[in-house]
Design a protein around this motif. Sequence first.
Motif, PDB file in Angstrom:
ATOM      1  N   PHE A   8     -17.428 -42.755   4.089  1.00 29.62           N
ATOM      2  CA  PHE A   8     -18.380 -43.485   4.581  1.00 29.62           C
ATOM      3  C   PHE A   8     -18.718 -44.510   3.202  1.00 29.62           C
ATOM      4  N   SER A  20     -24.958 -48.270  11.388  1.00 30.31           N
ATOM      5  CA  SER A  20     -24.383 -47.692  10.355  1.00 30.31           C
ATOM      6  C   SER A  20     -24.313 -46.114  10.566  1.00 30.31           C
ATOM      7  N   SER A  23     -21.240 -45.241  12.397  1.00 28.99           N
ATOM      8  CA  SER A  23     -20.132 -45.349  11.595  1.00 28.99           C
ATOM      9  C   SER A  23     -20.357 -44.119  10.665  1.00 28.99           C
ATOM     10  N   SER A  27     -17.236 -40.902  10.956  1.00 35.30           N
ATOM     11  CA  SER A  27     -16.286 -40.921   9.772  1.00 35.30           C
ATOM     12  C   SER A  27     -16.550 -39.079   9.459  1.00 35.30           C
ATOM     13  N   ARG A 200     -14.519 -46.698  10.658  1.00 37.27           N
ATOM     14  CA  ARG A 200     -15.414 -47.436  10.217  1.00 37.27           C
ATOM     15  C   ARG A 200     -15.845 -48.444  11.531  1.00 37.27           C
TER      16      ARG A 200
END
Length: 293
Positions: A8, A20, A23, A27, A200
């Motif tokens: 990340f 975020s 994401s 990950s 991502r």
Amino acid sequence: MTAYRGRFAPSPTGPLHFGSLVSALASWLDARAHQGTWLVRIEDIDGPRTVPGAAENILATLARFGMVSDEPPVWQSQRKPLYQQAFERLQTTGLVYPCGCTRKEIADSLLHVHARHTTLAYPGTCRHGLNGKPARAWRLRVPDGDAAIVTFDDRWQGQQTQNLATEVGDFVLRRADDQWAYQLAVVVDDADQNITHVVRGADLLDSTARQIYLQQCLRVVTPSWLHVPVVTNDDGEKLSKQTGALALDASRPLVALNDAALHLGLKLSETAALSREAFYAEAIAAWPARLKR
Ligand code: GLU
């Protein structure tokens, strides 16, 4: 099989926000579902955009959400010699050239050439010399014709194609403000850290073809790709610090984690809202099925 290594890679331009977190969680789940290693890389290469203290804040928030890097996080600002080396290697290919164009000149020439079809591809003005202008940035020449077409299989989005010549043009490796470009730093770091799987946000889908091309030029391995849908606000804009996304409420991590899992299309039971352990156990188990196409 090469051992799974994922990452990340937040840019410390502000606190972690919901987009975020999505994401980061994707990950993390992918790494854990593969019994792999998960790394955090602080992408503070863009000096002017970096906010002091934001990286520490992001790391602390991730830890509160139960996500801790399996190896000490690396910081791009401390890795500049690696980017310099890669740049010098690229120079030996003869594909790197200085560019003297200002943003305005590029915009004006595009208006002229593509009066009806707007495209953002750099038109290659400085390919054959600076014409007396001072060098501002350094660009990497992309192939012409069919060789410019990059195709890859994204584990979430399916097959993707981009024509580097018509959609991107020769792109910047070293910026006019003397900073290494994101594209170069990310490719050098992913290779140096032996990243096998990039997971991502889909806002970076558009960068992937450039990164694959850079990997080919540098003769390093291309990882597999997975781009999760971005989170948008009510106006349909990507949630980011620029669009005023609020920082996460880290005092209620389970609520945010369950919301993030929902955004990723994971259907979890009520038990997942009871404890972090229960949440991760369910989410990791549900992740592989979510990816089956
Ligand atoms: N630092 C980039 C960002 O925060 C992400 C880079 C990447 O995952 O490749 O948008």
